[in-house]
Design a protein around this motif. Structure first.
Motif, short mmCIF file in Angstrom:
data_model
loop_
_atom_site.label_atom_id
_atom_site.label_comp_id
_atom_site.label_asym_id
_atom_site.label_seq_id
_atom_site.Cartn_x
_atom_site.Cartn_y
_atom_site.Cartn_z
N VAL A 570 0.66 2.05 -5.95
CA VAL A 570 1.48 0.83 -5.92
C VAL A 570 2.96 1.19 -5.87
O VAL A 570 3.73 0.61 -5.09
CB VAL A 570 1.17 -0.05 -7.16
N ASN A 571 3.36 2.15 -6.70
CA ASN A 571 4.77 2.55 -6.70
C ASN A 571 5.20 3.15 -5.37
O ASN A 571 6.36 3.01 -4.96
CB ASN A 571 5.02 3.55 -7.84
N THR A 572 4.26 3.84 -4.70
CA THR A 572 4.58 4.41 -3.39
C THR A 572 4.86 3.31 -2.38
O THR A 572 5.83 3.40 -1.60
CB THR A 572 3.41 5.29 -2.90
N LEU A 573 4.06 2.27 -2.38
CA LEU A 573 4.29 1.15 -1.45
C LEU A 573 5.59 0.42 -1.81
O LEU A 573 6.33 -0.02 -0.91
CB LEU A 573 3.11 0.19 -1.49
N LYS A 574 5.86 0.30 -3.11
CA LYS A 574 7.13 -0.32 -3.50
C LYS A 574 8.32 0.54 -3.06
O LYS A 574 9.37 0.02 -2.66
CB LYS A 574 7.15 -0.50 -5.03
N GLU A 575 8.13 1.84 -3.09
CA GLU A 575 9.20 2.77 -2.68
C GLU A 575 9.51 2.63 -1.20
O GLU A 575 10.68 2.54 -0.81
CB GLU A 575 8.76 4.19 -3.01
N ILE A 576 8.46 2.62 -0.36
CA ILE A 576 8.73 2.49 1.08
C ILE A 576 9.27 1.11 1.41
O ILE A 576 10.07 0.94 2.34
CB ILE A 576 7.49 2.82 1.94
N LEU A 577 8.86 0.10 0.65
CA LEU A 577 9.40 -1.25 0.85
C LEU A 577 10.91 -1.25 0.64
O LEU A 577 11.67 -1.80 1.45
CB LEU A 577 8.71 -2.23 -0.10
N LYS A 578 11.34 -0.61 -0.44
CA LYS A 578 12.78 -0.56 -0.75
C LYS A 578 13.53 0.32 0.24
O LYS A 578 14.60 -0.06 0.74
CB LYS A 578 12.96 -0.02 -2.18
N ASP A 579 12.98 1.51 0.54
CA ASP A 579 13.68 2.45 1.42
C ASP A 579 13.86 1.88 2.82
O ASP A 579 14.94 2.01 3.42
CB ASP A 579 12.92 3.77 1.49
N TYR A 580 12.81 1.26 3.36
CA TYR A 580 12.93 0.70 4.70
C TYR A 580 13.79 -0.57 4.71
O TYR A 580 14.45 -0.88 5.71
CB TYR A 580 11.55 0.40 5.28
N LYS A 581 13.77 -1.28 3.60
CA LYS A 581 14.62 -2.48 3.52
C LYS A 581 16.09 -2.10 3.59
O LYS A 581 16.91 -2.83 4.18
CB LYS A 581 14.33 -3.22 2.21
N ASP A 582 16.45 -0.95 3.01
CA ASP A 582 17.84 -0.47 3.08
C ASP A 582 18.25 -0.19 4.51
O ASP A 582 19.45 -0.18 4.82
CB ASP A 582 17.99 0.80 2.24
N LEU A 583 17.29 0.06 5.39
CA LEU A 583 17.57 0.30 6.81
C LEU A 583 17.33 -0.95 7.64
O LEU A 583 17.27 -0.88 8.87
CB LEU A 583 16.67 1.43 7.33
N ASN A 584 17.15 -2.11 6.95
CA ASN A 584 16.88 -3.37 7.63
C ASN A 584 15.57 -3.33 8.44
O ASN A 584 15.48 -3.89 9.53
CB ASN A 584 18.04 -3.77 8.56
N ILE A 585 14.58 -2.65 7.88
CA ILE A 585 13.25 -2.61 8.49
C ILE A 585 12.28 -3.31 7.55
O ILE A 585 12.19 -2.98 6.37
CB ILE A 585 12.79 -1.16 8.73
N SER A 586 11.56 -4.30 8.08
CA SER A 586 10.59 -5.04 7.27
C SER A 586 9.30 -4.24 7.12
O SER A 586 8.86 -3.58 8.07
CB SER A 586 10.28 -6.39 7.92
N VAL A 587 8.68 -4.29 5.94
CA VAL A 587 7.38 -3.66 5.69
C VAL A 587 6.36 -4.77 5.42
O VAL A 587 6.52 -5.55 4.48
CB VAL A 587 7.43 -2.68 4.51
N LEU A 588 5.32 -4.82 6.27
CA LEU A 588 4.29 -5.86 6.16
C LEU A 588 2.94 -5.19 5.93
O LEU A 588 2.61 -4.20 6.58
CB LEU A 588 4.24 -6.70 7.44
N LEU A 589 2.16 -5.73 5.02
CA LEU A 589 0.83 -5.20 4.73
C LEU A 589 -0.23 -6.10 5.36
O LEU A 589 -0.11 -7.33 5.31
CB LEU A 589 0.60 -5.12 3.21
#
Length: 639
Positions: A570-589
């Motif tokens: 769960v923390n890994t998915l939260k991490e990529i959500l935050k990291d990609y959001k900083d690059l203005n990239i949306s993460v969708l599951l």
């Protein structure tokens, strides 16, 4: 409290149900359909009894015990399983692998103590403890341990043990006297001793063995070829034993050629005796693998028959049945038992309907015990060894299946090879343990480094597949679809991230660091604190630091193959959500199962009160892709 009192109360109805569950024969025997079942049960019982007697006498060599004890074992096992078993077709009694495991413990203890009369005491103590383990496993419902013995592990174990059995019988085939090797590497040591003493081979035993093997193999091959025309299998073993005994007796092979014979086999029953407690402590560890193997083979064969003939068994009751098939006979000078595949197949092919056939087989053994046993005095041991070796054909033929097995699944083939090699070259118990551990390691490795891929769209459809496996797939503009084919947990977290960054060609941490450095250098340039030359150098450096424009603005993670998430997942998915959001990239599951969704909710992935859940989680990949296309994606900050 009332529920507890009610569950602990003992009423006549509960007592009756308990007794009938514990002794299933009380349920089915009153409903026995005599006209339909009795002929098939009697025929199969007689056939199994005829096969059972020579095999029981032969397998006494494996167990390192006198033939009379094998006959006791066969008799009591059939009676007890008739009372307690839930399978209608399984044949319980002497089994080669179990006999080998008993024999190895008996030989080891005899080597330490040097008392031959001690042998049956060791075997009964081992059998009693194994039975106790099985009953305890039934009480605590530990039947799930059989799940860790995969088909590849069981086949490899059986094949490796078969090589050990074959090796142990060679000395009887050629009539040489060598000590039975103990400890690890028994197979190699035994063959070394055989070749060292090959000059002492008994010519009479060699000729007898060659003739017996030729007759037995020929009869078995003909039986397999014409089994659809035969109503019951040919009693080849019994014919060979009878003829060999007559030839040995009237030819005086023991006196003239010094051929080793079975010797005196007493009639009747020896008074029961309680197994020695001190011996139980000595063999307690050895009894554990024996209990597990005995149970697993019995339950697997029971389930196979139940599936084939459309009825159900109770695995827990099978545990009790095989446990008491060991505990009770151990007081009557018997050793460990299990269901045997070959005899079970014969049972089903000769019309068996219920365990009444087991009682008929027990009566045949009883007839031998009471009257016929002394007639086998002159039977050569090499004949018994031939029967054992020919019975291993099925297990040894597994070597022919290796190419086909490898074609189907390379990992399962590797498990089979490792288990077989360890069982043969180290010891049977260690081999079983190695097989279980190695198969579990293979599962862990598979989940640590699973298949990862990017998906493309099948043209003019709402379906998406691996773009490396299929041709003519369309990439979705500005959207990357990533599939991870394993649970996401602490052991494969790093592999998940590395695979994601490699396939998308974007590491958000590195990209964020580049952009920060770019902004910093850009601010320094604006300050004008440098000389013109330094400013030119700074401009060149700044040009080199300009981040590349992202070729996607939405990442869809296909979670259809992710069976569960742990806290790290769960923390890994939260991490990529935050990291990609900083690059203005949306993460969708997409395609999350309920377990994964629940883990994400409890882990706070969707924010407080799961308010953003509808914009982050989708039932299908296509829905996620359409959402990514339709939403107003922010402009890339690198522009």
């Amino acid at each position: 409290m009332a529920k507890l009192r009610k569950s602990c109360s003992c009423t006549p109805k509960k007592l009756k149900n308990f007794v009938m569950d514990f002794l299933p024969v009380l349920r089915w025997l009153p409903k026995y359909q005599w006209k339909e079942y009795i002929w098939g049960d009697v025929m199969s019982g007689l056939v199994i009894g005829i096969i059972l007697v020579p095999q029981a006498i032969a397998y006494s060599l494996l167990a390192g015990l006198k033939p009379i004890y094998s006959l006791y074992t066969s008799f009591f096992a059939n009676i007890i399983y008739f009372l307690m078993g839930t399978s209608r077709h399984v044949s319980v009694g002497i089994f080669s692998l179990i006999s080998l495991m008993v024999g190895q413990v008996v030989d080891r203890e005899l080597l330490l103590c040097g008392k031959e009369c001690y042998a049956i005491g060791i075997a009964t103590a081992l059998t009693f403890v194994a039975g106790v383990y099985q009953v305890l496993m039934g009480i605590f419902r530990l039947g799930f341990v059989s799940m860790y013995l995969s088909e590849s592990v069981l086949d490899g174990f059986a094949t490796g043990a078969s090589l050990t059995i074959l090796t142990a019988q060679v000395k009887y085939l050629i009539g040489i006297k060598i000590p039975r090797s103990q400890g690890h590497g028994m197979l190699v040591i035994t063959w070394i001793n055989i070749f060292r003493n090959i000059s002492q081979a008994n010519l009479c035993d060699v000729i007898t063995s060659a003739i017996c093997i030729m007759v037995l193999v020929t009869a078995k091959e003909l039986g397999d070829r014409y089994k659809h025309k035969l109503k019951f299998p040919l009693p080849t073993e019994l014919v060979v034993i009878v003829v060999a005994t007559l030839v040995s007796h009237y030819g005086k092979l023991n006196e003239v050629y010094a051929s080793s014979v079975s010797g005196a086999i007493p009639t009747g029953f020896i008074p029961p005796k309680v197994p020695h407690f001190n011996l139980m402590l000595r063999v307690a560890v050895d009894a554990l693998p024996l209990a597990v193997v005995s149970f697993v083979f019995t339950v697997s064969l029971s389930e196979m028959c139940a599936k084939k003939y459309a009825y159900t068994i109770r695995a827990n009751q099978e545990m009790f049945a095989v446990g008491f098939c060991n505990i009770i006979p151990s007081f009557f000078h018997s050793f460990a038992t299990s269901a045997a595949l070959a005899k079970t197949l014969v049972k089903t092919s000769t019309g068996c309907q219920t365990q009444v056939s087991g009682v008929i087989s027990a009566m045949v053994v009883l007839l031998v015990l009471l009257f016929l046993a002394p007639l086998f005095y002159s039977l050569q041991k090499c004949v018994l060894a031939c029967i054992i070796i020919v019975s291993l054909r099925g297990a040894l033929r597994k070597f022919q299946d290796v190419p086909a097995r490898y074609h189907v699944n390379k990992v399962d083939t590797l498990i089979w090879v490792v288990t077989m090699s360890a069982s043969a070259l180290i010891s049977t118990e260690i081999g079983l343990l190695v097989g279980i551990v190695f198969s579990m390691l293979c599962i862990i490795v598979r989940t640590q480094k699973p298949r990862t891929t990017l998906l493309g769209q099948i043209q003019n459809t709402s379906f998406y597949e691996d773009d490396l496996e299929y041709e003519n797939l369309s990439s979705v503009p500005k959207v990357k679809i990533f599939r991870f084919e394993a649970p996401l947990y602490y052991a494969n977290r790093n592999y998940f991230l590395k695979s994601l960054y490699r396939l998308t060609n974007l590491d958000p941490n590195l990209e964020a660091a580049r952009r920060k450095k770019y902004e910093k250098e850009k601010q320094n340039l604006k300050k004008g604190d440098h000389t013109t030359a330094n400013g030119l150098g700074m401009r060149e450096t700044t040009l080199q630091l300009v981040p590349k424009q992202n070729d996607f603005q939405a990442l869809v993670v296909d979670c259809s193959s992710i069976s569960f998430l742990d806290t790290t997942g769960v923390n890994t998915l939260k991490e990529i959500l935050k990291d990609y959001k900083d690059l203005n990239i949306s993460v969708l599951l997409a395609c999350c199962n309920p377990s994964v969704t629940d883990s994400l909710k409890r882990g706070g992935y969707f924010g407080k009160d799961c308010g953003s859940m509808q914009e982050m989680l989708f039932y299908s990949i296509h829905n996620a892709v359409q959402f990514a296309k339709d939403q107003k994606l922010p402009a890339d900050c690198s522009v």
